[in-house]
Scaffold this active site. Structure first.
Site, mmCIF file in Angstrom:
data_model
loop_
_atom_site.group_PDB
_atom_site.id
_atom_site.type_symbol
_atom_site.label_atom_id
_atom_site.label_comp_id
_atom_site.label_asym_id
_atom_site.label_seq_id
_atom_site.Cartn_x
_atom_site.Cartn_y
_atom_site.Cartn_z
ATOM 1 N N ARG A 149 -11.673 -27.800 7.240
ATOM 2 C CA ARG A 149 -10.984 -26.519 7.397
ATOM 3 C C ARG A 149 -10.638 -26.326 8.859
ATOM 4 N NH1 ARG A 149 -13.040 -20.254 6.691
ATOM 5 N NH2 ARG A 149 -13.633 -20.535 8.853
ATOM 6 N N TYR A 161 -10.125 -14.300 13.096
ATOM 7 C CA TYR A 161 -11.086 -14.773 12.101
ATOM 8 C C TYR A 161 -11.234 -16.305 12.176
ATOM 9 C CZ TYR A 161 -13.066 -16.774 8.065
ATOM 10 O OH TYR A 161 -13.858 -17.564 7.286
ATOM 11 N N ASP A 212 -7.874 -20.889 6.027
ATOM 12 C CA ASP A 212 -8.267 -19.598 5.446
ATOM 13 C C ASP A 212 -7.499 -18.467 6.125
ATOM 14 O OD1 ASP A 212 -9.605 -17.426 4.350
ATOM 15 O OD2 ASP A 212 -11.621 -18.199 4.763
ATOM 16 N N HIS A 214 -7.836 -15.296 5.091
ATOM 17 C CA HIS A 214 -8.799 -14.188 5.041
ATOM 18 C C HIS A 214 -8.209 -12.832 4.659
ATOM 19 C CE1 HIS A 214 -13.034 -13.095 5.970
ATOM 20 N NE2 HIS A 214 -13.173 -14.353 5.644
ATOM 21 N N GLU A 238 -6.331 -20.593 1.659
ATOM 22 C CA GLU A 238 -7.344 -19.712 1.060
ATOM 23 C C GLU A 238 -7.036 -18.242 1.336
ATOM 24 O OE1 GLU A 238 -11.185 -21.111 2.183
ATOM 25 O OE2 GLU A 238 -12.077 -19.120 2.148
ATOM 26 N N GLU A 264 -13.861 -15.854 -3.178
ATOM 27 C CA GLU A 264 -15.209 -15.814 -2.598
ATOM 28 C C GLU A 264 -15.827 -14.430 -2.726
ATOM 29 O OE1 GLU A 264 -14.053 -17.208 1.386
ATOM 30 O OE2 GLU A 264 -14.779 -15.319 2.177
ATOM 31 N N ARG A 285 -13.165 -19.805 -5.990
ATOM 32 C CA ARG A 285 -14.101 -19.904 -4.868
ATOM 33 C C ARG A 285 -15.390 -19.113 -5.045
ATOM 34 N NH1 ARG A 285 -14.328 -21.897 -0.469
ATOM 35 N NH2 ARG A 285 -14.521 -20.010 0.759
ATOM 36 N N GLU A 341 -17.539 -25.754 0.162
ATOM 37 C CA GLU A 341 -17.551 -25.373 1.578
ATOM 38 C C GLU A 341 -18.974 -25.564 2.109
ATOM 39 O OE1 GLU A 341 -16.700 -21.227 2.420
ATOM 40 O OE2 GLU A 341 -16.179 -21.704 4.491
ATOM 41 N N TRP A 404 -10.767 -7.279 6.057
ATOM 42 C CA TRP A 404 -11.517 -8.323 6.727
ATOM 43 C C TRP A 404 -11.522 -9.533 5.790
ATOM 44 C CZ3 TRP A 404 -12.925 -10.403 10.990
ATOM 45 C CH2 TRP A 404 -13.803 -11.499 10.950
HETATM 46 O O1 EZ4 Z 1 -15.875 -14.598 6.094
HETATM 47 O O2 EZ4 Z 1 -19.057 -15.709 5.702
HETATM 48 O O3 EZ4 Z 1 -14.536 -19.095 3.705
HETATM 49 N N1 EZ4 Z 1 -15.360 -18.543 4.313
HETATM 50 C C1 EZ4 Z 1 -15.318 -17.297 4.728
HETATM 51 C C2 EZ4 Z 1 -16.562 -16.765 5.421
HETATM 52 C C3 EZ4 Z 1 -16.742 -15.270 5.257
HETATM 53 C C4 EZ4 Z 1 -18.125 -14.742 5.594
HETATM 54 C C5 EZ4 Z 1 -18.526 -13.740 4.535
HETATM 55 O O4 EZ4 Z 1 -19.595 -14.093 3.851
HETATM 56 O O5 EZ4 Z 1 -14.321 -16.647 4.523
HETATM 57 O O6 EZ4 Z 1 -16.508 -17.110 6.770
HETATM 58 CO CO CO Z 2 -12.953 -17.690 3.145
#
Ligand code: EZ4
Ligand code: CO
Length: 404
Positions: A149, A161, A212, A214, A238, A264, A285, A341, A404
């Site tokens: 990643r 992030y 990712d 996010h 992701e 996730e 995920r 992961e 977030w």
């Molecule tokens: O932001 O660990 O893919 N992984 C992620 C993580 C999350 C935090 C939350 O549990 O997106 O880094």
């Molecule tokens: Co993630």
């Protein structure tokens, strides 16, 4: 009859990160461990377990794993959601652990045995600037990683992030309030394709690259990003949009062939059903801890299998080595597995949860210990007390709260 559950303990501890651990004991002396960690809401799930679930478990037959799952899920009027499902997940993991220890078999064997030689995994490479990121990618490649990643900084921003300006990246900050970050999705969407292009150029065609976003983009931005990343041939992109609006993924899908991964923060098969049945994603995920444990995750993966979707479970360092064990045992035995992961853990976390599973050369192995193969070193586990810690809050440049 598999004896009786006679003790239920909930341990809240903080070897570097906060973890909630469930320990069940049976009257005939077996121990089962489960992970119930919900990052930033640890005490809520600890209370759910010790105040509401523990008293129900005492005296039950630990061999009735599915029945106990149904009892905790359907037997409570209020259900679903991360706290409930992590609590049920921890119980379920601990019961599979007990069954394995009783049988003298690793859990993957109870799940049907191995379907692959090792469990593919991916780690995190990051660098604020592209050259630093390429150095980090080289470290993963030298280790033999086949999936990586990649995350980078964005010009004009201070915090992004998945990356930090120094070599350490730890998103959760200690304190009564979450740390705050300012983020500009437009600048990110302009910059990310250049980053992935540089990484692909540097790493060559063979390695699998993941990224990712996010939950930060609008559907249109997500579609534009997916399209712009096509020449870099990602393994997956992701969390492009916030997952509540699942129809948004249909729009994104219509515009790009970049594979999509999400889930996730999903907690049940019903959170996953629409995206899987409509084939709007390539990878699901859900983490075994946050989606009701091994029993429920198996059903999610089975639904995914029918629809050509693979498992790609969440595995940050706040998913404890117990839940990681459960996920690796599933990875060894579930046919439609994509990749796990594996963010890795600080040494102290490995010491607090001595485990039979292992990581090397980019792949994970469950090990052959009975059950999940994880123990607790209580001295290390309790060496640092729990203090509140939160993932950051993100705001746009104008101060509006962003996902977030
Ligand atoms: O932001 O660990 O893919 N992984 C992620 C993580 C999350 C935090 C939350 O549990 O997106 O880094
Ligand atoms: Co993630």
């Amino acid at each position: 009859m598999n004896d009786r559950i006679d003790s239920v303990e909930v341990l809240v501890s903080s070897p570097v990160r906060n973890y909630v651990t469930l320990r069940l004991r049976t009257a005939d002396g077996l121990v089962g461990l489960g992970d119930a960690t919900v990052n930033g809401r640890e005490l809520a799930v600890a209370s759910y377990l010790s105040d509401h679930v523990g008293p129900l478990l005492e005296g039950l037959d630990p061999g009735r794993i599915e029945d106990i799952w149904q009892y905790l899920y359907r037997g409570a009027y209020w259900r679903r959601g991360p706290i409930t499902m992590a609590a049920i997940g921890a119980v379920d993991m601990a019961l599979w652990d007990i069954l394995g220890r009783r049988a003298g078999l690793p859990v993957y064997q109870l799940l049907g045995g191995r379907v692959r030689d090792h469990v593919p995994s991916y780690g995190h490479a990051f660098g604020w600037e592209i050259p630093q990121l390429l150095d980090a990618v080289d470290i993963h490649l030298a280790r033999g990683a086949r999936h990586i990643r990649v995350q980078s900084g964005v010009p004009g921003l201070d915090k992004v992030y998945g990356v930090s300006k120094d070599l350490d990246y730890e998103p959760a900050g200690r304190g009564a309030r979450p740390p705050e970050e300012r983020f500009d999705p437009e600048a990110y969407v302009r910059h990310a394709p250049k980053v992935l292009e540089a990484v692909r150029e540097h790493a060559g065609p063979d390695v699998e690259l993941l990224h990712d976003a996010h939950h930060r983009l609008t559907p249109t931005q997500a579609a534009q990003l997916g399209k712009a990343l096509e020449p870099s041939r990602l393994f997956w992109l992701e969390d492009v949009t916030p997952a509540e609006d699942q129809e948004a993924l249909r729009f994104v899908r219509q515009h790009t062939t970049t594979p999509l991964a999400i889930g996730e923060v999903f907690n049940t098969i019903w959170d996953c059903q629409y995206l899987i049945e409509n084939r709007l994603i390539d990878y699901i995920r859900t983490a075994v801890v946050h989606a009701g444990g091994i029993s429920h995750s198996r059903k999610i993966y089975a639904l995914a299998e029918v629809h050509g979707v693979k498992a790609g479970p969440h595995g940050p360092s706040d998913v404890s080595p117990i839940a990681m064990a459960a996920s690796i045992h599933m990875g060894a035995s579930v046919h439609n597995w994509g990749v796990q992961e594996y963010m890795g853990y600080p040494e102290k976390v490995h010491d607090a949860f001595p485990h039979a599973w292992s990581y090397s050369d980019g792949v994970l192995q469950p090990g052959d210990a009975a059950g999940l193969g994880v123990e607790l070193d209580e001295a290390v586990l309790s060496s640092e007390p729990y203090t509140t810690a939160y993932l950051p809050t993100a705001r746009r440049l104008d101060g509006t709260v962003l996902d977030w």
